[in-house]
Design an enzyme around this catalytic site. Sequence first.
Site: not given
Length: 482
Positions: A76, A78, A115, A145-146, A169, A454
């Site tokens: 992904h 983003d 990530d 995605e996030e 991922d 994150h």
Amino acid sequence: MADLSSLQPAPLWQFFQTICSIPHPSKHEEALATWICQWATEQQLDWQRDTVGNVIIRKPPSAGCEHLQTTVLQAHIDMVPQKGVTSRHNFEIDPIETIIDGDWLKANDTTLGSDNGIGMASCLAVLASDDLAHGPIEVLLTIDEEAGMTGAFGLEAGLLSGSILINTDSEQEGEIYMGCAGGIDANIKLAIERQAAKLPVAATITIGGLRGGHSGVDIHLGRGNANKLLARTLLQLQHQQAIELVSFDGGSLRNAIPRDAKAVIRCADLAVLAEQVAILQSCYRNELSVSEPNLTLTVEASDNQQQVLTNASQQTFVQAMVATVNGVMAMSQQIDGVTETSSNLGVVTTADDHINVLCLIRSLIDSARLHTEQAIASCWQLAGATVEMSGCYPGWAPNPESPVMALVDKVYRANFSDEPKIMVIHAGLECGLFKNAYPDMDMVSIGPTIKFPHSPDEKVQISSVGNYWTLLTEILKSIPAK
């Protein structure tokens, strides 16, 4: 930004350095997507954007590999935008400032974007290579995605011809993922009433210094949730002296464990309040001495003149927050050490006439996810709030008979003289959604070792990226014939 040119594999790290230089937080990844498409044009690769903005790039097979099945490499575009309290980084315009720390690459008090930037870089490096053996390649780079999996939700049947998909991922080298949790958002809106303040002193209570992290892969680590701890603080203070709540704000992303939160209140005596807050800070530090060694709970005077919540609104909100289930609900009974069901009370924001609360619920089992949905909805509906469940995405059901999983297992053993762990991850990989459009596609997920995604503590192990690249390229060489 650190110079990554000396790191190996060089092509992958060169692409990752470029990725870090182009801002691409969720909902703002268009500049990076545009650059990728321009690069594909320069490389004379066939590419397209689908109706939702996903990027698909195709590369013919290398010489002698025309007979192999088509493989989809997927990442992904983003990244999660999280930063430290004092950081002035603007994710929409500033590049990521990378720092090499021994065998780890991290960022300057922000998320790194490994990530899924490392996975994305590996896909581009495969496309750029002229010395790798591989069959036909399709690279699928999804958007958003996030923040909602918009790209995966919008992927249409018929765009991809590959029979095998390798998702990049995952976040632990040496583990092969064959399944993941599904999830859903609980969007809560509680109407509040206000009145003129009766107490003389305005103050701001702030909880911070928490480690945060990924609300899926880190949820079992027992880290503090700033929103829950602050609600607990207000409940305790109410029992000790009169306080009036003005506002409560905490967290910034539904899929990140909130690291900080603050409440503006009014009280009769700031010094007495400070003593009580200090006692609670000591209590929390004792409870979370291992998982949250840097926890802080502070109070300072405020000049806020806004009206306060009525006593009824305040009691309803605080009690509902304390009652909301959060953290691990159950561990898997089938797979040792894997979280089955969890909830993250991720974001709380206060407006003039209402308070919004956002939770992300995850589970490997649909019925268990539904039970947690109902528990949260019941709590807030009893409080008079409206609750909307949205963004439901399915889990990726494990297939122990998966041919591609067996292939990756075999290739790993051959190259590393070790036995990989076959795992199910408690996070929302896009594979479950891809199954909607491509039910017969055989899927597996691999990746390097990434710690604390994150959160501003995010870092990727440099040596593991080399192992991941070896595994990926050896898998491509070993894809079975059509």
